[in-house]
Scaffold this motif. Sequence first.
Motif: not given
Length: 362
Positions: A179, A205-209, A211
């Motif tokens: 995280s 965050l944009q690539y959803k790696k 939260e």
Amino acid sequence: MNEWQGVIHHYREYLPVSDATPVVTLLEGNTPLLRAYWLEQQLGKGFEVYLKYEGTNPTCSFKDRGMTVAVSKAIEEGQKAVICASTGNTSASAAAYAARGGIICAVLIPKDAIALGKLAQALVHGATVIALRGNFDDALRLVREITEKYPIRLVNSINPHRIEGQKTASFEICDRLGSAPDFHCIPVGNAGNITAYWKGYKEYLQYKKIEYTPRMLGFQAAGAAPIVRGFPIEKPETIATAIRIGNPASWKKAENARDESGGIIDIVTDEEIMDAYKIIVSKEGIFCEPASAASVAGLMKQAQRGYFKKALQEKGKIKIVCTLTGHGLKDPDVAIKYSPPAIESSTNIDEVVEKIGLSNKL
């Protein structure tokens, strides 16, 4: 065997490179994220602190992350030479990667204001080193003018490829922790690094790696704090030579990182920097350069002020990462000056044992 092959190879999909890019690498990146147990005990319950030790990069600072991309792209675009202004670490990195890539390197440094370890690196790698009778800001102004008039690529952090490479440190932190941290503490000099870390966190965050993104907490030395004070410092002064910069090139981008993340940029004194430096080297066993310690000094200062109280109440435990930007051997003079001297002795065993103090300790 899945060996580490450098930040361009590992994070290629997030970087501005293609199959046509001739990758110039010294296998930078993949640096340790070390738990700071002693520091956690001092800060109190709920603090989980990590030190991102960039001193293990090939030229012993975080600059290598950006330089691998900047030099690779310069060669791809047909450049035969690179140039930079530097307080030390950039010159060392540029010289090494230029040597690796087989191109010319020139560096402009402030005369008598660069740590010996960094100067030695630039010289030994074959760079042409120009010592100016001026400060870093004078040097940066000159290299900008030179690159506008001559076919030589500027590789300071105003080169966007530098920022692209440096953002990979935030990727590594998230990959390691699973995280993003809640807070990220970082020294601020020319302000490229806080800019790069924030860019990396936003992209992950944009690539959803991840939260969520951390609050960015930047720290300038009291004698070189133009962002905090709101105006350029004509003659910046601090023991932390790597952040002795009076007019940061990435000033506005650093403010954006602060504001977008909901963080702060604050001041730490040289005394606070050196207190943190001693803690890092003597309690955590990590040898960093003085500028690196600004991140830990800032963490300790803000903790004492109660800055983290609300987050602790809401979450119970908070993860904080402090970037240690460079290795302690970059600045050996400071290390020796602030350490106890070697104790002279004869070759007599009893005298040696007595001076070690073993008889009183065992």
